[in-house]
Design an enzyme around this catalytic site. Sequence first.
Site, PDB file in Angstrom:
ATOM      1  N   LYS A 110     -14.379  -6.575 -50.981  1.00 44.81           N
ATOM      2  CA  LYS A 110     -15.681  -7.153 -50.612  1.00 44.81           C
ATOM      3  C   LYS A 110     -16.801  -6.596 -51.482  1.00 44.81           C
ATOM      4  CE  LYS A 110     -15.016  -8.642 -45.890  1.00 44.81           C
ATOM      5  NZ  LYS A 110     -15.293  -8.303 -44.516  1.00 44.81           N
ATOM      6  N   HIS A 143     -28.672   4.462 -36.036  1.00 41.15           N
ATOM      7  CA  HIS A 143     -27.320   5.041 -36.069  1.00 41.15           C
ATOM      8  C   HIS A 143     -27.350   6.490 -35.572  1.00 41.15           C
ATOM      9  CE1 HIS A 143     -26.591   2.171 -39.698  1.00 41.15           C
ATOM     10  NE2 HIS A 143     -25.980   1.657 -38.649  1.00 41.15           N
ATOM     11  N   ARG A 173     -28.113  -3.765 -30.115  1.00 41.99           N
ATOM     12  CA  ARG A 173     -29.577  -3.861 -30.101  1.00 41.99           C
ATOM     13  C   ARG A 173     -30.062  -5.097 -29.372  1.00 41.99           C
ATOM     14  NH1 ARG A 173     -29.539  -3.536 -36.465  1.00 41.99           N
ATOM     15  NH2 ARG A 173     -27.830  -4.894 -35.857  1.00 41.99           N
ATOM     16  N   SER A 197     -29.745  -1.513 -41.386  1.00 44.06           N
ATOM     17  CA  SER A 197     -29.588  -1.092 -42.777  1.00 44.06           C
ATOM     18  C   SER A 197     -30.086  -2.181 -43.719  1.00 44.06           C
ATOM     19  CB  SER A 197     -28.114  -0.790 -43.087  1.00 44.06           C
ATOM     20  OG  SER A 197     -27.660   0.272 -42.295  1.00 44.06           O
TER      21      SER A 197
END
Length: 156
Positions: A41, A17, A91, A129
């Site tokens: 969520k 990031h 990516r 992450s």
Amino acid sequence: MKVAVYPGSFDPITMGHMDIISRSSKFFEKIIVAIGHNHNKAKGMFPVEKRLEMIKLATKNMDNVEVHIYDGLLIDFAEKVGANIIIKGVRNSKDFEYEQNMALINNSLKEGVETFLLVADPKYCFISSSMIRELMYFKKDVTEYVPNEIMHMLKT
Ligand code: PNS
């Protein structure tokens, strides 16, 4: 003024990031790092306020970078902050396929908003992450995958 939004969950922010923020900050007058937060969520590993603090610390030397939290649709947030550019890092082909759909949805929701895809630096292509969260769960060292400034904040 050319304002771009760089959205994500950033749970936590990674070196991948950071690379996207740093590279895109050279091309726009302002980059708004936007932490997407949906209170219907799952909460994630780190509370959004902590993610905000982490990103602020990690980007403290970047003058044209701001950090915000948003709830709801990204496109509404972009409009609110006066941004017509969305930045995403890709990516691999899986990321591309996902981001292509997101870009098409966002563009159809609001004409004139463009998504710029930045190809991730090969040295960060395997970092995510979720991988960091998993390594942390198994008490492994994640020092080389996250910005130094936030290492002390990783304890949950
Ligand atoms: O880092 P992530 O988890 O890939 O980030 C995803 C995020 C938060 C950028 C994305 O889920 C998002 O933009 N959510 C807000 C809802 C939205 O605008 N969805 C697109 C139209 S359906």
